[in-house]
Design a protein around this motif. Structure first.
Motif, PDB file in Angstrom:
ATOM      1  N   MET A 140     -39.754  10.761  11.292  1.00  0.00           N
ATOM      2  CA  MET A 140     -39.382  10.397  10.436  1.00  0.00           C
ATOM      3  C   MET A 140     -39.788  10.600   9.251  1.00  0.00           C
ATOM      4  N   GLY A 141     -40.768  11.189   9.190  1.00  0.00           N
ATOM      5  CA  GLY A 141     -41.760  11.265   8.029  1.00  0.00           C
ATOM      6  C   GLY A 141     -41.248  13.338   7.489  1.00  0.00           C
ATOM      7  N   ASN A 142     -40.450  13.965   8.754  1.00  0.00           N
ATOM      8  CA  ASN A 142     -40.079  14.816   8.391  1.00  0.00           C
ATOM      9  C   ASN A 142     -39.058  14.324   6.613  1.00  0.00           C
ATOM     10  N   TRP A 143     -38.141  13.407   7.491  1.00  0.00           N
ATOM     11  CA  TRP A 143     -36.958  13.575   6.754  1.00  0.00           C
ATOM     12  C   TRP A 143     -37.443  12.850   4.889  1.00  0.00           C
ATOM     13  N   VAL A 144     -38.686  12.132   5.251  1.00  0.00           N
ATOM     14  CA  VAL A 144     -38.977  11.145   3.943  1.00  0.00           C
ATOM     15  C   VAL A 144     -39.360  13.040   3.168  1.00  0.00           C
ATOM     16  N   VAL A 145     -39.770  13.769   3.526  1.00  0.00           N
ATOM     17  CA  VAL A 145     -40.604  15.284   2.903  1.00  0.00           C
ATOM     18  C   VAL A 145     -39.443  15.694   2.716  1.00  0.00           C
ATOM     19  N   ASN A 146     -38.206  15.381   3.057  1.00  0.00           N
ATOM     20  CA  ASN A 146     -37.337  16.685   2.696  1.00  0.00           C
ATOM     21  C   ASN A 146     -36.348  15.831   1.807  1.00  0.00           C
ATOM     22  N   HIS A 147     -36.161  14.865   2.080  1.00  0.00           N
ATOM     23  CA  HIS A 147     -35.619  13.930   1.381  1.00  0.00           C
ATOM     24  C   HIS A 147     -35.700  13.224   0.273  1.00  0.00           C
ATOM     25  N   TRP A 148     -36.849  13.500  -0.050  1.00  0.00           N
ATOM     26  CA  TRP A 148     -36.592  11.529  -1.114  1.00  0.00           C
ATOM     27  C   TRP A 148     -36.313  11.945  -2.265  1.00  0.00           C
ATOM     28  N   PHE A 149     -36.735  13.028  -2.707  1.00  0.00           N
ATOM     29  CA  PHE A 149     -36.272  13.417  -4.114  1.00  0.00           C
ATOM     30  C   PHE A 149     -34.132  12.896  -4.333  1.00  0.00           C
ATOM     31  N   SER A 150     -33.320  13.676  -2.753  1.00  0.00           N
ATOM     32  CA  SER A 150     -31.394  13.065  -3.426  1.00  0.00           C
ATOM     33  C   SER A 150     -32.164  11.234  -3.247  1.00  0.00           C
ATOM     34  N   VAL A 151     -32.608  10.893  -2.525  1.00  0.00           N
ATOM     35  CA  VAL A 151     -32.425   9.560  -1.861  1.00  0.00           C
ATOM     36  C   VAL A 151     -33.188   9.018  -3.038  1.00  0.00           C
TER      37      VAL A 151
END
Lengths: 194, 569
Positions: free
Chosen positions: B1-12
């Protein structure tokens, strides 16, 4: 352009038209618009079109992705025989279904879309396309025991070739496969396990 | 989950801002038309349907503005290049431009549905109040004259009680353009579903040009000024709060209230979509200009399994690893541009693509070159596009995973690593590469086989045998193949591929792979890159990333994994 199967696009367009007819029909009926009974017709026609168009036909080449749960409707459509296979019939049917909905503003969009779908189906029919159902792939069962037919006819231990040749069969094949069936070893075999 | 946030925060974040603006514009317009006194009398006839229609119209303008921007690929490349000082994560959403385009398109479809349904109610209510004879305010308003000396008096666009709604729709600018652009939108959407796009691309591509009708129709849609509010002058003289109740007395010359006057407002759509239209026009002109630039084909190679390799040169063309180009062949189709990943390394003096038969256009292209007729067909190239996979060179251990056609960017990466290695490029930190290649059967990728073969040989010559470790997994195997493999176990090279490394069958067991690598390189930074085949995948990426989480937990050494994806089409 040679490989385009127009029927596939016509199918998508007709399915969308069915949904638009249903939506327009619901608006007209629920809002009790003037001549709202055309709206009720549009709902019925839209549902019929959706049911007819939901099962996707199989592509001419390659595999086709089924729509979710279309197996059951495919079975029904197969029963209709040429009525579902022939695209001339579908083109005419869609044209006919679309006409009554054209009298009401709420459903006119569905009419126009269905007419367009009908035209594309006509094009597909002229080019000789047909609706073929997607058959489920037969499950490959492992062929257990398929290759076991007879017990081996020349089991080891085998004597050397010369001993296998029976006297009087000089012209028999040297590889000497004696006929099948239980046989007596020409050389006595003893079990030497202590 | 942490990895996903790090990679996708900008798109979100971008999605949240986009959706938030949609909500804001919708609510703002809704409240304006629902509460503003200017529309008091309009609401008397139409009710809330007016506000729903206008609010969805404003959001439609907003989304129609946005929809053209993500398809300006040259503009996006420009932004990506100019903002190279920005971190990778900030520029990654540029690679998901088509996903955003589809999302905006879905929103347009939804808003169109809302807009149409609201206007259906509006028209119905106008029609009813025009035919009403009960002397209510609504019927009085509807009967305000169209032709009197106060020419602007009318509110109800339906002129007479006998006019049918269909007639009004098709004789008013708004109605007619509305129907036309909705049909265009529906045709665009039905031809753009993945099934049609994948198998009958031309249907999608040519039908999608109906967007021109959509844009023109949208600009014209509001010209008629059919949505009317009370004029300012009329509001000063006879404000609805004072006069609405005494509407029976409007005709009376002694009464302090006069008939209200109405006006439509200027069309607004053009204000929203003018800039993106100019940008898009510029983009098409730029594509045309770039396509006019001469592309010299230096080599044409036909690989087994009908794979065509084209080596080309173009003035001013410079690429990085992992990028792709769009290719057009006017003799096959004037308008179609198709993307191909670049398979050459930047260090080479040419750029190359490998083309496999995947449809009408590719089949014709391969046939055109097979015939070996001079002069060669003309090729036009636009690009390169895509995020560069340059991170791979900065990690000591690189784990490259390619499935199916996704292996093509790795051709470029592997070749580039090889060149950097040969030239002893100190910027190359890579010490070891683990390459996993998963595909159904190697037939179509025999050319990649050759590449691995030659890399293998060169490794041996340089004495660096352990540098490149690759495992090939065939998922489309049957017992015959396995039987052959078992029999030829002793042979030095694999019977299927001719490579030193033996082929494995089935999908990789990622747990084993990850733990082996993690144990072998306890203190290194790993770069796992994954390029996946489009469509139904031969392997499921999800379990792999689950394993990644486990690796980050204590007990697996301190190998760090940053899941990055080299993007390319």
């Amino acid at each position: 352009m040679g490989q385009i199967e127009w029927a596939m696009w016509a199918n998508e367009q007709a399915l969308a038209s069915g949904l638009i007819l249903v939506a327009g029909g619901i608006v007209a009926t629920a809002g009790r618009f003037t001549q709202w009974y055309f709206g009720t017709y549009a709902i019925a026609a839209g549902v019929l079109v959706c049911l007819l168009e939901y099962p996707r036909g199989s592509r001419a080449k390659g595999s086709t992705l089924e729509r979710c749960g279309q197996r059951y409707l495919t079975a029904v459509l197969k029963l209709l025989g040429p009525l579902s296979r022939n695209y001339y019939f579908r083109a005419a049917l869609h044209l006919a279904l679309s006409v009554p909905a054209g009298f009401l503003l709420a459903t006119i969009l569905g009419t126009v879309c269905l007419v367009i779908a009908s035209i594309i189906y006509l094009l597909a029919a002229v080019r000789g396309e047909q609706w073929t159902p997607i058959e489920p792939r037969p499950k490959e069962r492992p062929q257990v025991g398929g290759t076991i037919k007879q017990p081996p006819s020349n089991p080891p231990p085998r004597p050397p070739v010369e001993a296998r040749k029976k006297p009087g069969e000089e012209d028999a094949t040297p590889a000497g496969g004696p006929p099948g069936g239980p046989r007596v070893n020409p050389i006595p075999v003893t079990d030497e396990v202590v | 989950m942490g990895n996903w946030v790090v990679n996708h925060w900008f798109s979100v974040l971008i999605l949240v801002i986009w959706f938030g603006l949609n909500v804001f514009l919708f609510v703002q317009a809704f409240l304006q038309y629902e509460t503003d006194d200017k529309y008091y009398y309009t609401r008397e006839i139409l009710g809330s349907a007016l506000a729903w229609a206008r609010a969805s119209a404003r959001c439609l303008n907003y989304n129609s503005m946005l929809i053209l921007v993500p398809v300006c690929r040259n503009l996006l490349s420009f932004v990506r290049g100019t903002c190279s000082f920005c971190s990778r994560t900030l520029r990654k959403p540029l690679d998901h431009n088509l996903t955003f385009h589809k999302l905006v398109a879905y929103m347009i479809c939804l808003l169109t549905a809302v807009h149409i349904i609201a206007h259906l109610f509006n028209f119905e209510r106008y029609s009813r109040s025009r035919r009403a004879t009960d002397g209510s305010l609504a019927s009085v308003l509807s009967n305000l004259s169209h032709h009197g000396k106060e020419g602007d008096a009318w509110l109800n666009p339906i002129h007479s009680p006998d006019t049918t709604l269909l007639y009004v729709t098709f004789t008013s600018i708004a109605g007619l353009t509305g129907v036309i652009i909705t049909i265009a939108l529906i045709l665009m959407v039905t031809s753009a579903v993945e099934f049609i796009r994948k198998h009958y691309f031309e249907v999608f591509w040519y039908t999608h040009h109906l967007f021109i009708i959509y844009i023109i129709g949208l600009v014209i849609h509001g010209v008629g000024g059919i949505v009317r509010g009370q004029t300012k002058k009329s509001m000063e003289e006879s404000h609805p709060h004072e006069c609405a109740e005494s509407f029976e007395k409007w005709d009376d010359p002694d009464h302090h209230c006069r008939h209200p006057q109405f006006e439509g407002h200027f069309p607004q759509s053009w204000e929203w979509i003018l800039a993106p239209c100019i940008l898009y026009a510029f983009e098409r002109i730029l594509r045309f200009y770039r396509s006019r630039q001469k592309v010299v084909i230096t080599k044409v190679i036909m690989h087994p399994s009908k794979v065509l390799e084209l080596q080309m040169k173009k003035r001013g063309f410079s690429m990085e690893v992992g990028q792709y180009v769009f290719v057009n062949c006017p003799s096959i189709s004037f308008l179609e541009w198709h993307p191909f990943t670049l398979t050459s390394a930047p260090e080479e003096d040419f750029f190359s693509i490998h083309v496999r038969v995947a449809g009408d256009w590719t089949e014709k292209l391969i046939k055109a070159f097979e015939q070996q007729k001079l002069p060669l067909p003309r090729i036009e190239v636009d690009g390169p596009f895509g995020t560069v996979s340059e991170d791979v060179f900065q990690y000591e251990v690189a784990m490259l995973i390619g499935a199916g056609i996704g292996v093509t960017p790795f051709a470029s990466i592997l070749k580039s690593i090889w060149y950097k290695f040969q030239r002893a490029d100190h910027k190359l930190k890579t010490q070891k590469i683990y390459f996993y290649w998963i595909c159904r059967e190697t037939g179509a990728f025999a050319w990649f086989n050759d590449l691995l073969n030659s890399l293998e040989k060169e490794m041996e010559e340089l004495g660096k045998v352990g540098f490149l470790n690759y495992r090939l997994f065939l998922t489309g195997w049957d017992s015959n193949i396995v039987g052959h493999a078992a029999i030829n176990f002793d042979k030095a090279t694999d019977i299927l591929t001719g490579l030193k490394q033996k082929t494995s069958f089935g999908r990789p067991m990622w747990d084993n792979e990850f733990s082996t690598i993690a144990t072998a390189h306890p203190n290194s930074l790993l770069w796992p890159g994954k390029a996946v085949e489009d469509g139904p995948s031969a392997w499921a990426p999800a379990p792999m990333w689950e394993t990644q989480k486990k690796l980050l937990a204590p007990g697996f050494g301190s190998a760090q994994l940053r899941p990055l994806q080299p993007s390319g089409e």
